[in-house]
Design a protein around this motif. Structure first.
Motif, mmCIF file in Angstrom:
data_model
loop_
_atom_site.group_PDB
_atom_site.id
_atom_site.type_symbol
_atom_site.label_atom_id
_atom_site.label_comp_id
_atom_site.label_asym_id
_atom_site.label_seq_id
_atom_site.Cartn_x
_atom_site.Cartn_y
_atom_site.Cartn_z
ATOM 1 N N ARG A 1 14.442 -11.277 -5.775
ATOM 2 C CA ARG A 1 15.017 -12.309 -4.897
ATOM 3 C C ARG A 1 16.408 -12.773 -5.356
ATOM 4 N NH1 ARG A 1 9.505 -12.983 -4.610
ATOM 5 N NH2 ARG A 1 8.661 -13.180 -2.500
ATOM 6 N N LEU A 2 17.131 -11.875 -6.002
ATOM 7 C CA LEU A 2 18.512 -12.188 -6.370
ATOM 8 C C LEU A 2 19.438 -12.029 -5.165
ATOM 9 C CD1 LEU A 2 18.783 -10.505 -9.888
ATOM 10 C CD2 LEU A 2 18.574 -12.943 -9.364
ATOM 11 N N VAL A 3 18.978 -11.265 -4.194
ATOM 12 C CA VAL A 3 19.767 -11.081 -2.987
ATOM 13 C C VAL A 3 18.828 -10.786 -1.820
ATOM 14 C CG1 VAL A 3 20.086 -8.583 -3.293
ATOM 15 C CG2 VAL A 3 21.790 -9.888 -2.021
ATOM 16 N N LYS A 4 19.214 -11.260 -0.648
ATOM 17 C CA LYS A 4 18.510 -10.911 0.584
ATOM 18 C C LYS A 4 19.326 -9.846 1.293
ATOM 19 C CE LYS A 4 16.904 -15.684 1.124
ATOM 20 N NZ LYS A 4 17.033 -16.909 1.964
ATOM 21 N N ILE A 5 18.658 -8.953 2.006
ATOM 22 C CA ILE A 5 19.386 -7.909 2.705
ATOM 23 C C ILE A 5 19.120 -7.987 4.205
ATOM 24 C CG2 ILE A 5 19.483 -6.291 0.773
ATOM 25 C CD1 ILE A 5 17.102 -4.816 1.957
ATOM 26 N N VAL A 6 20.104 -7.533 4.953
ATOM 27 C CA VAL A 6 19.936 -7.355 6.388
ATOM 28 C C VAL A 6 20.278 -5.896 6.674
ATOM 29 C CG1 VAL A 6 22.300 -8.080 6.933
ATOM 30 C CG2 VAL A 6 20.539 -8.197 8.697
ATOM 31 N N ASP A 7 19.478 -5.250 7.520
ATOM 32 C CA ASP A 7 19.663 -3.835 7.766
ATOM 33 C C ASP A 7 20.782 -3.596 8.772
ATOM 34 O OD1 ASP A 7 18.409 -1.302 6.887
ATOM 35 O OD2 ASP A 7 18.169 -0.977 9.032
ATOM 36 N N TRP A 8 21.374 -2.400 8.712
ATOM 37 C CA TRP A 8 22.467 -2.063 9.621
ATOM 38 C C TRP A 8 22.059 -2.226 11.075
ATOM 39 C CZ3 TRP A 8 21.357 1.638 13.160
ATOM 40 C CH2 TRP A 8 20.290 2.491 12.881
ATOM 41 N N ASN B 1 24.196 -18.716 8.756
ATOM 42 C CA ASN B 1 23.677 -17.541 8.063
ATOM 43 C C ASN B 1 24.846 -16.589 7.819
ATOM 44 O OD1 ASN B 1 22.073 -15.399 7.132
ATOM 45 N ND2 ASN B 1 21.772 -14.629 9.216
ATOM 46 N N ILE B 2 25.143 -16.320 6.553
ATOM 47 C CA ILE B 2 26.294 -15.490 6.208
ATOM 48 C C ILE B 2 25.825 -14.074 5.870
ATOM 49 C CG2 ILE B 2 28.224 -15.169 4.619
ATOM 50 C CD1 ILE B 2 28.323 -18.179 4.257
ATOM 51 N N ILE B 3 26.381 -13.098 6.586
ATOM 52 C CA ILE B 3 26.120 -11.683 6.303
ATOM 53 C C ILE B 3 27.372 -11.106 5.651
ATOM 54 C CG2 ILE B 3 25.625 -9.413 7.275
ATOM 55 C CD1 ILE B 3 24.126 -10.815 9.533
ATOM 56 N N VAL B 4 27.208 -10.556 4.462
ATOM 57 C CA VAL B 4 28.350 -10.079 3.680
ATOM 58 C C VAL B 4 28.352 -8.553 3.651
ATOM 59 C CG1 VAL B 4 29.616 -10.295 1.527
ATOM 60 C CG2 VAL B 4 28.078 -12.134 2.237
ATOM 61 N N SER B 5 29.538 -7.965 3.832
ATOM 62 C CA SER B 5 29.676 -6.514 3.776
ATOM 63 C C SER B 5 30.934 -6.147 3.003
ATOM 64 C CB SER B 5 29.752 -5.934 5.193
ATOM 65 O OG SER B 5 29.937 -4.532 5.157
ATOM 66 N N CYS B 6 30.931 -4.903 2.515
ATOM 67 C CA CYS B 6 32.132 -4.318 1.901
ATOM 68 C C CYS B 6 32.160 -2.859 2.337
ATOM 69 C CB CYS B 6 32.099 -4.477 0.388
ATOM 70 S SG CYS B 6 30.715 -3.637 -0.417
ATOM 71 N N ALA B 7 32.680 -1.967 1.521
ATOM 72 C CA ALA B 7 32.703 -0.557 1.899
ATOM 73 C C ALA B 7 31.347 0.109 1.678
ATOM 74 C CB ALA B 7 33.781 0.185 1.118
ATOM 75 N N ILE C 1 27.927 -14.860 -5.857
ATOM 76 C CA ILE C 1 28.875 -15.982 -5.964
ATOM 77 C C ILE C 1 28.486 -17.095 -4.992
ATOM 78 C CG2 ILE C 1 31.269 -16.679 -5.520
ATOM 79 C CD1 ILE C 1 32.105 -13.868 -6.500
ATOM 80 N N LEU C 2 28.223 -16.715 -3.752
ATOM 81 C CA LEU C 2 27.912 -17.719 -2.726
ATOM 82 C C LEU C 2 26.581 -18.407 -2.999
ATOM 83 C CD1 LEU C 2 29.085 -15.832 0.497
ATOM 84 C CD2 LEU C 2 30.307 -17.575 -0.812
ATOM 85 N N THR C 3 25.587 -17.620 -3.373
ATOM 86 C CA THR C 3 24.265 -18.202 -3.636
ATOM 87 C C THR C 3 24.336 -19.222 -4.767
ATOM 88 O OG1 THR C 3 23.152 -16.192 -2.876
ATOM 89 C CG2 THR C 3 21.880 -17.672 -4.283
ATOM 90 N N GLN C 4 25.090 -18.910 -5.809
ATOM 91 C CA GLN C 4 25.173 -19.815 -6.955
ATOM 92 C C GLN C 4 26.144 -20.975 -6.724
ATOM 93 O OE1 GLN C 4 24.708 -17.648 -10.991
ATOM 94 N NE2 GLN C 4 25.424 -16.025 -9.591
ATOM 95 N N ASN C 5 26.803 -20.937 -5.567
ATOM 96 C CA ASN C 5 27.641 -22.074 -5.174
ATOM 97 C C ASN C 5 27.008 -22.872 -4.039
ATOM 98 O OD1 ASN C 5 30.579 -22.354 -6.437
ATOM 99 N ND2 ASN C 5 30.027 -20.171 -6.448
ATOM 100 N N GLY C 6 25.687 -22.731 -3.896
ATOM 101 C CA GLY C 6 24.947 -23.591 -2.993
ATOM 102 C C GLY C 6 24.802 -23.127 -1.566
ATOM 103 N N GLN D 1 21.762 -19.473 3.036
ATOM 104 C CA GLN D 1 21.384 -18.296 3.804
ATOM 105 C C GLN D 1 22.469 -17.226 3.698
ATOM 106 O OE1 GLN D 1 18.443 -17.695 5.337
ATOM 107 N NE2 GLN D 1 17.761 -19.632 4.424
ATOM 108 N N VAL D 2 22.349 -16.377 2.669
ATOM 109 C CA VAL D 2 23.335 -15.328 2.422
ATOM 110 C C VAL D 2 22.608 -13.987 2.369
ATOM 111 C CG1 VAL D 2 25.120 -14.470 0.881
ATOM 112 C CG2 VAL D 2 24.720 -16.940 1.077
ATOM 113 N N HIS D 3 23.121 -13.000 3.119
ATOM 114 C CA HIS D 3 22.490 -11.680 3.172
ATOM 115 C C HIS D 3 23.528 -10.589 2.934
ATOM 116 C CE1 HIS D 3 19.600 -14.162 5.382
ATOM 117 N NE2 HIS D 3 18.698 -13.238 5.103
ATOM 118 N N ASN D 4 23.121 -9.579 2.205
ATOM 119 C CA ASN D 4 23.958 -8.400 1.977
ATOM 120 C C ASN D 4 23.625 -7.365 3.047
ATOM 121 O OD1 ASN D 4 25.491 -6.318 0.960
ATOM 122 N ND2 ASN D 4 24.483 -6.242 -1.044
ATOM 123 N N LEU D 5 24.633 -6.830 3.736
ATOM 124 C CA LEU D 5 24.418 -5.775 4.717
ATOM 125 C C LEU D 5 24.112 -4.479 3.980
ATOM 126 C CD1 LEU D 5 24.493 -4.811 7.690
ATOM 127 C CD2 LEU D 5 26.928 -4.307 7.345
#
Length: 595
Positions: free
Chosen positions: A491-498, A551-557, A568-573, A576-580
């Motif tokens: 539970r260090l990160v939540k994911i959202v599928d493509w 709800n923030i969905i974060v993506s990169c390459a 960073i976002l989760t530890q700054n309060g 609802q943060v999800h990695n794509l």
């Protein structure tokens, strides 16, 4: 208790003795073993039986002229990559007789099995002569036959399935004949019906012959063992090379082309008619060739596969079955499935011989480790895919990573598109898929071994694997996949599928953050229209620009920088943060595929 214990021990020993006598051949008389079918499973069973018993009478009956041949190599001979026809016959009746003293009879069509009398009857396909043979043990390696649906015109000339060397030779002869009439190879058009492993191998090899190729698949994607986003990588590459890929459409009819009785127009259910084809390859799947077994009273499934126990014994005690004709256990899900692959068939053949001679080995099941080369790409998979897990309603999660095949600073590293599917509750590994130019099969082999060894996601993160800059990385792609999955489970990160991103963008409570550099976005394109770009290195200084109530969905390459941003976002309060999962790389492949 003291009185009963010796009696129990005596009874147990007596039972063990009876059981041993039942499973082992009687050494006082010559054991007669009849094997129906050669190639992988049957030839392996016969060879192993000879190594275990020099005195056994072993008879191997094979329909057609070839007893043990490189069936998996046939597309490569058709394409000219394998040039020596003689090497396609791995063993001959003469070589098996000389080396192993096995009596091999080719061109034998077994017509009946009499399990009550322990005998079989066969007919010589050339002379019509009838052969009857008795057995102590019968091994059925009858394989699977190409599926030929009742499509109008399917028996036209120029349409070929590929099961044996005769089929292979006929395809090559037909191509050469057609080539004589064509000014250039590029004027020849081939249709490949079915985009499975063999279908894709045939596409590659026919293209290498300079032919134009169209591949038709009734399913929504090519190579169904892969999930859609992984198959999209292959499909994109095929189209880039000039292959016409038609998915989600089925063949309705084969029609003679005007002006040439040997050319065929393939009509599709959508109403589309393809350009005249000089060659059509039917790769429409296989079905077990088990009518002989069913007629003999052996238990078969509704789909026709022979039912065997964990020792590969059929419903008749001294009759065994192996290979494409049987249904086996899926050790990941615990149910049964059919997996027509050469590797399992070879091992099953060996195991049957061991069990005939009382070694009591259990077949643990098949997890379908597979690989195919399609031009410069390799696609490999093992276990079950996300489609199947979703259909069964099982809890699952999937992560995508895109590591290099070896250390990035060493020249020649290629990206591996890697997907790991697992149970987010207990870390069970369900399966994996990978597509790339280098290092693909090695990583899937590691996952295959991990599944068979009962390892879990945590174990993948800790695996010790070979490393040198030209061949790997200090953190291998398998380690990286395990670590990414570990982060989800912990539970260090939540994911959202493509597949959920487009729908999420419609929600006004969703904020999409792209942490790639501005130059990357300019060169490769925007993730989605609503995405806001804040490069990762600027995120801490611009964190006040982000909404805390959405709800923030974060993506990169590829996903790694997005994970850093999520932490960073989760530890700054931010709640609802999800990695794509798979980030821009996976999402863009699928969007291009769908468009």
């Amino acid at each position: 208790v003291v009185v009963m214990l010796p009696l129990l021990l005596l009874c147990t020993k007596a039972m063990q003795k009876q059981s041993s006598h039942k499973s082992k051949p009687n050494k006082e008389k010559m054991t007669k073993i009849v094997v129906v079918g050669g190639v992988a499973g049957g030839a392996s069973a016969a060879a192993r039986a000879r190594r275990l018993d020099e005195k056994a009478e072993i008879l191997l009956l094979q329909s057609g002229p070839d007893v043990s041949f490189a069936s998996c190599g046939m597309p490569y001979y058709i394409g000219g990559e394998i040039t020596d026809r003689g090497k396609m016959a791995v063993q001959t009746p003469a070589s098996l007789k000389a080396r192993l003293n096995i009596d091999v009879r080719v061109n034998q069509r077994v017509t009946t099995i009499d399990t009550a009398q322990n005998s079989i009857t066969s007919r010589d396909e050339k002379t019509g002569e009838i052969l009857t043979a008795g057995y102590d043990h019968l091994v059925l390696a009858v394989g699977a036959e190409p599926f030929r649906p009742p499509i109008k015109g399917i028996d036209r000339p120029g349409l070929f399935a590929l099961r044996n060397l005769d089929d292979m030779d006929n395809i090559v002869s037909w191509i050469l004949k057609k080539k004589e009439a064509a000014p250039a190879s590029s004027d020849m058009h081939c249709v490949v019906a079915g985009a499975g492993f063999v279908g894709l191998e045939m596409v590659e090899q026919l293209m290498k012959r300079g032919m134009q190729v169209t591949i038709v698949e009734m399913l929504p994607q090519i190579l169904s063992p892969l999930d859609k986003e992984m198959a999209a990588i292959l499909e994109k590459d095929l189209e880039r090379r000039g292959v016409s890929v038609l998915t989600g459409d089925a063949i309705s009819e084969f029609v003679e082309a005007d002006g040439d009785a040997g050319d065929t127009i393939v009509k599709l259910k959508s109403g589309k008619a393809l350009p005249p084809a000089q060659v059509t390859i039917l790769g429409l799947g296989v079905r077990p060739d088990t009518k002989l077994a069913a007629d003999a009273g052996l238990e078969c499934t509704k789909r026709g596969h022979i039912v065997v126990d964990d020792h590969l014994r059929t419903s008749v005690d001294n009759v065994w079955a192996v290979g494409d004709a049987i249904e086996v256990r899926n050790p990941i899900l615990g149910d049964m499935w059919a997996v027509p692959l050469a590797g399992p068939a070879n091992r099953q053949g060996r195991m049957v011989a061991d069990n005939i001679y009382g070694m009591n080995r259990s077949y643990k099941g098949t997890i379908a480790a597979s690989v195919v080369r399609v031009f410069d790409l390799m696609a490999a998979c093992v276990g079950v895919n996300e489609k199947l897990l979703k259909a069964k309603g099982l809890p699952h999660a999937a992560i995508h990573v895109h590591p290099g095949s070896h250390a990035g600073y060493f020249p020649g590293a290629k990206s591996i598109n890697f997907k790991l599917v697992f149970n987010p509750e207990d870390g069970t590994i369900y399966g994996a898929q990978a597509v790339g130019e280098d290092g693909v099969a090695k990583r899937i082999d590691v996952i295959s071994t991990a599944i068979q060894g009962g390892l879990k996601v945590d174990d993948l993160a800790d695996l010790e694997l070979c490393y040198a800059p030209p061949v790997g990385s200090a953190k291998d792609p398998v380690n990286m996949a395990g670590m990414a999955a570990q982060n989800v489970i912990d539970r260090l990160v939540k994911i959202v599928d493509w597949k959920d991103l487009d729908e999420a963008c419609k929600d006004e409570n969703t904020f999409v953050l792209d942490v790639r550099g501005a130059g990357e976005i300019e060169s490769s394109g925007k993730l989605v229209p609503c995405a806001v770009n804040i490069p990762l290195n600027d995120l801490r200084g611009r964190i006040g620009e982000l909404p805390r109530d959405k709800n923030i969905i974060v993506s990169c390459a590829s996903g790694q920088r997005a994970y850093y941003a999520c932490r960073i976002l989760t530890q700054n309060g931010f709640g609802q943060v999800h990695n794509l999962s798979g980030a821009y790389k996976t999402y863009s492949f699928v969007k291009e595929f769908m468009n």
